[in-house]
Structure formats: C-alpha cells, structure tokens
Design an enzyme around this catalytic site. Structure first.
Site, PDB file in Angstrom:
ATOM      1  NE  ARG A   1      -3.929  -2.301   1.905  1.00  0.00           N
ATOM      2  CZ  ARG A   1      -4.715  -2.895   2.787  1.00  0.00           C
ATOM      3  NH1 ARG A   1      -4.549  -2.667   4.083  1.00  0.00           N
ATOM      4  NH2 ARG A   1      -5.660  -3.721   2.378  1.00  0.00           N
TER       5      ARG A   1
ATOM      6  CE1 TYR B   1      -1.696  -0.965  -7.861  1.00  0.00           C
ATOM      7  CE2 TYR B   1      -1.449  -2.801  -9.374  1.00  0.00           C
ATOM      8  CZ  TYR B   1      -1.013  -1.592  -8.882  1.00  0.00           C
ATOM      9  OH  TYR B   1       0.112  -1.024  -9.428  1.00  0.00           O
ATOM     10  CD  GLU B   2      -1.364  -4.673  -3.712  1.00  0.00           C
ATOM     11  OE1 GLU B   2      -1.710  -5.356  -2.731  1.00  0.00           O
ATOM     12  OE2 GLU B   2      -0.871  -5.172  -4.735  1.00  0.00           O
ATOM     13  N   GLY B   3      -6.273  -3.205  -2.154  1.00  0.00           N
ATOM     14  CA  GLY B   3      -7.379  -2.652  -1.372  1.00  0.00           C
ATOM     15  C   GLY B   3      -7.853  -1.381  -2.028  1.00  0.00           C
TER      16      GLY B   3
ATOM     17  CD  GLN C   1      -6.115   1.053   1.400  1.00  0.00           C
ATOM     18  OE1 GLN C   1      -5.484   1.257   2.434  1.00  0.00           O
ATOM     19  NE2 GLN C   1      -6.163  -0.145   0.833  1.00  0.00           N
TER      20      GLN C   1
END
Length: 595
Positions: free
Chosen positions: A298, A442-444, A449
């Site tokens: 992130r 991506y990555e949440g 977030q």
C-alpha cells in the site's frame, strides 16, 4: 517523445532541509553511518538508472505488452525488460534496504523509497517486478522459519529471484474470507495446494530463474471466514538442499489479463495443482503474516502514483512551454512568434500547478511516513517505536488512497494540457493516465482504505492515533502562529484541524446509531484528512522556503508559489467534502428495486 529528469533537488530538500533525516538516522544504531553524502550518491545513481535504463523502454513496453506461450505456460516480458533487470541486479539495487544477514546493504527504507519513486516515474510496469519482491521479502523476514529465510531471502535480496503475493480469486477480491484455495498437509511437513488465483502482478515472467509465490489457502479443518486462512510459500521451481533448482512445481500461468494499463507487467491467472508449499507463520494466522506484505504494498502503490504524477507534470510543463496557441488575454507575451506558448494561459497554469502541488506534497508525506517506518522497525527506544508504529498505521491508508486519487486528477490534467496530442500514444501522456487508474483499485480499493482509516484506525481506537496527529499539527500552529509571514499557511491549517476534530466526533456519534454511517462518510472523510496532512506538510515546507528565500536560489521562490497555490486553490475542496460527509447515509437510502 516523453522525457524524465529525476527530481533530485526536491528530494534533497525534503530529506535534508525539511526532515533532516541524517540526524534522525543517527539515533538508530543500524543507520548511524548513513550520512547526507551517502543518500545523495544513491539518489544520483538511482536517478540515472531510472531515466537512462528503464524510462526508454516504458512506451515501447506498453505498446508490446507481455506474451504467454499457452503450450509451455511461460511468459515473455516486453523487449528490453529482461536486460534492464539484469543491469538492476548487477548494480546491487534490489539489496539496498535488505538485511545484511542475507546479503543486503542495510540502508534505511527511506532511501529505498526515493529510489522507487524514480523507478515508478521511469517505468511503473517494469518496477512492479522487483517491487513485489520487497513485499515477499518483508513477509518472510518477519514470519518465515529459519529454513525458509535461509532458502529464499538471499536470492530475493540479490534479485536473482522475484516474489509475488497471491490473494485474489475469481469469486473474491477484497473479501479474503471467501477464498477457496485448499492446502492439504503431507507426511513430510509440506502441503499440497490446489486452487486458482487471478490478478497476480508479475505472476509469471522470463526475467529470473525462479519466482517465489506467497499464497493464501485454507487447511482442511480451517474455521470459516478470514480466521481460517493460512499463508504458504510456493516456489515456481522447487529448491534443493544445496540451493540449486529442482523440479517444476505445480503452479503455472493459465492466462494473462488484457488490461487498461500497466501492459508491461504480467498480470497472471495462476492455477495451482498439488503445488508444494510450506507454511509461513501459524496455521489459520495467514492474514497477520500477509498484512506485512500488504501494508508494504500500500505504501508502494502510493509511491507509484507519486512517480506518475511527477513524470506527467514534467512532460506537461515542457509541452506547455513549447506549444504555441492563441494569445494571452492580457496581450501578446511572445510578440516575435505567431502565438503565445500555452503556459501563459491561466487555466493551463492551474492544471500544471495542481500536478506540481500534489507531487511535492506527496513526496513530503511519503518521506515523513517512511522515516517513521524506519523508526518503528529499528529504533532502540521501545516508546519511540510504538509512537512511530501508530503514525505509520494512521498514514498508510491516506498515502494509498489520497495520493492515488490525486494522481488520477493530476495525470488527467497533464493530458489535458496536451490537447489532442495527449490522447495519442506516442506522446506518452495517455499511458500515465491509464497506468494511474489501477493504483486506485489494487492493494485494497480506495474505499477499503477509507473504511480502514475511519472505521479501524480512528473510531476503532477512540481517536487515539488521530489525536496524536492533531496534537502535532496544533503544536506547529502554536509555534508558528506568532510569525506574520506564516499566517497565510498556519491559519487555514488551524481552521481545518478544528473542523476535522468536530467532523470526526459527529461521524462517530452517528456511527453509534448506525454503522452504515461510516460507509457513507468514509471516502469524503479520508480526502479531508488527506488535505489536513498535506496542508501540514505544505506549511512546513513553506516555513523552510521562507527562511531561505533570500538565498538567491529560485528553488525556494517556486516552493513558496506552489505552497500558496495549494492553500488557495486545492485546500478549499475540503469545504464541500465536509458538507457531503455530514450529509451521511440519508441521501443514499433508495430501495434496490429503484436502481
């Protein structure tokens, strides 16, 4: 046609003049010898690699993409990628911030992040191959067994092997509790893993001899949901006792995604058929180990968007100075030419300054955060480590979401500066827009977030972490409030700080009655807090620039102008965001049948 000049001067300003990182490092025994000259040498050489080696293959790599041989399941990266990676390894760059016990150079993450900003400006798709390896390295370094560390970390450190994180499955993305990949225990202590993973960045390629996959899967007796997930290390090729490569493991690429952007990176569909893996960490505790990798990712994704914002800004400025179009409304500015360069037009300047303010604000915030990360991991004082850990936890979702949202805005503005040429591939700008869009997903996703920030990091601990941030901002306001020339920066910062405190309490009270109020407010709330930390960073940068504005260096004049632009043109967005945040859940309550 595109160009890239590493922003070494601004990096040096942030590192040395704003945060004095060398003095910070002196308090950490592992980094006590890291001085200004060492840092600057890394910046200079890293910038050369980014601009001279991987930047020239960015546009061509995007056009060519990756190629899958469906017979062998092997993937070829675009032309020049493998050769550039070989130079990267030969230069020792993968080992920069890795543990010397495994062949690393032991430099701070802060220095490595500066390198990666430049690499992302040069070629985000290429940079994802070594970038994901860092996450795999961190997860194994924190949770791997001694045998796993000795087997994999030296090769990941040297860059001879790369790593991936295998989370997403066709039926589930963020909700990992739904994953179905199975891990069957074997008599020798290993596991046979079967399942399918999708969207695996750098999941298969020809740049290294082995790829180390970190795979989430379920044990046969695992509890349902996220509490029943374990983490396994699954190499593409098995590793023999002497470190040599053995037989091909049962994990292969079944397809490549056809994507909007990052074409040069292989986004793989991976199939596992009785693939041999070993357990990382404790059974059913895989998410704890994987979160080491996910949090690193992130921060890395925020850095990707910082890199794209910077390179898009540089190219838009160069184009705006060169492109002739119409006359300035106040009269010709280039009377010797048939028209004025478009940089004379106010809205073009607004778009350029938006990108510049978001790039320089992001650089300051990202650097501040990674200095805290270095403290969290290495400072000898436990209390300092704990304070730093709280700061990193609070700021990580902001870095991921706010910086990536801003990059989407900034790269779009920079493409707009080009007019029709911005829409054409050969000019390079449309690629930056396309590449920037994935970083919000991506990555949440950025909504995830936002929920993490408001629900877990703020309301989840009764505002403990947020109060620390507020106290830091308030102390700066108090210290600088007596300075007349700082009023234009301090006053709006203080005003926003008070509004965030009130907004947080209001949303928290609503959430006690209905938890969906958090979901309704979270995205707008994160953007407000993002502006709060950017305003704090910009006020601090303005302070340094004011102190040195008479040095004769035009750098400080430009910094002050950009700071004033940020406070006058970008920060006021918070007024509308606070109103929409307060509107809450009620405007969203429409029956599903009416959609």
């Amino acid at each position: 046609m595109p160009q890239y000049n590493p922003p070494v001067r601004d990096m040096q300003f942030v590192l040395h003049e704003l945060f004095d990182v060398a003095s910070e490092f002196k308090q950490i025994p592992a980094f006590a010898e890291v001085d200004v000259d060492t840092i600057n040498a890394v910046l200079e050489e890293g910038g050369k690699f980014a601009s001279q080696v991987i930047f020239p293959i960015n546009l061509s790599g995007d056009a060519e993409g990756c190629t899958l041989d469906k017979t062998t399941h092997e993937v070829s990266a675009p032309k020049g990628f493998k050769e550039a990676y070989k130079q990267y390894v030969e230069g020792g760059w993968p080992a920069l911030s890795c543990d010397p016990a495994y062949g690393g150079q032991g430099l701070p993450h802060t220095v490595n992040q500066c390198l990666y900003e430049m690499l992302n400006s040069g070629n985000q798709a290429w940079t994802m191959y070594p970038g994901l390896s860092h996450g795999a390295y961190e997860a194994l370094h924190a949770h791997g067994t001694d045998e796993q560390k000795q087997t994999y970390l030296p090769k990941l450190t040297s860059g001879e092997w790369t790593g991936t994180m295998c989370l997403t499955e066709p039926h589930c993305g963020t909700d990992l509790g739904l994953l179905r990949t199975k891990a069957e225990p074997q008599a020798d202590g290993s596991y046979k893993i079967t399942g399918a993973k999708i969207f695996i960045s750098a999941g298969e390629h020809d740049m290294v001899d082995n790829i180390i996959h970190l795979v989430l899967a379920r044990l046969p007796d695992a509890p349902v949901g996220s509490k029943g997930i374990s983490l396994f290390v699954v190499p593409k090729f098995m590793v023999n006792a002497d470190g040599s490569l053995g037989e091909r493991n049962g994990i292969y690429c079944a397809g490549l995604e056809h994507k909007m952007g990052i074409h040069g990176n292989a986004t793989a569909q991976l199939v596992l058929e009785n693939a041999v893996g070993t357990l990382v960490g404790q059974p059913n505790k895989g998410l704890q180990a994987m979160f080491v990798m996910m949090n690193a990712a992130r921060l890395g994704v925020g850095n990707q968007s910082l890199g794209l914002t910077e390179v898009a800004y540089q190219n838009a400025v160069a184009y705006a100075k060169d492109r002739l179009q119409m006359r300035a409304l106040s009269g010709p500015k280039a009377p010797d030419k048939p028209a004025d360069p478009i940089i004379v037009h106010p809205d073009v300047r607004k778009m350029l300054l938006t990108a510049r303010a978001y790039a320089e604000g992001a650089r300051a915030l990202a650097t501040y955060t990674v200095v805290q990360l270095d403290k969290e991991l290495h400072h000898p004082d436990e209390a300092v480590r704990a304070e730093a850990a709280d700061a990193v936890a609070l700021l990580t979702p902001i870095i991921k979401a706010f910086i990536t949202d801003n990059a989407w805005i900034a790269t779009s503005h920079c493409m707009q500066v080009y007019g029709g040429h911005g829409f054409i591939h050969e000019w390079g700008m449309e690629q930056y827009v396309r590449d920037a869009r994935i970083n919000m997903i991506y990555e949440g996703t950025n909504t995830v977030q936002s929920l993490d920030l408001l629900g877990r990091k703020i309301l989840g601990d009764n505002g403990k972490k947020m109060k620390k941030l507020g106290k830091m901002v308030a102390q700066f306001v108090e210290d600088e409030g007596i300075s007349e020339e700082m009023q234009e920066f301090v006053n709006p910062l203080a005003d926003l700080g008070e509004k965030v405190t009130k907004l947080t309490m209001e949303v928290g009270m609503k959430a006690m009655g209905n938890a969906d109020e958090v979901g309704a407010a979270a995205v707008d709330y994160l953007r407000v807090v993002g502006h709060l930390v950017f305003a704090y960073m910009w006020a601090r940068m303005a302070k340094v620039a004011l102190e040195r504005q008479n040095s004769g260096d035009p750098f400080y004049k430009a910094k002050l102008i950009t700071a004033r632009f940020y406070f006058a043109k970008l920060l006021p967005e918070t007024a509308s965001l606070i109103r929409t945040c307060r509107a809450g859940l009620a405007p969203l309550e429409m029956d599903e049948a009416l959609f």
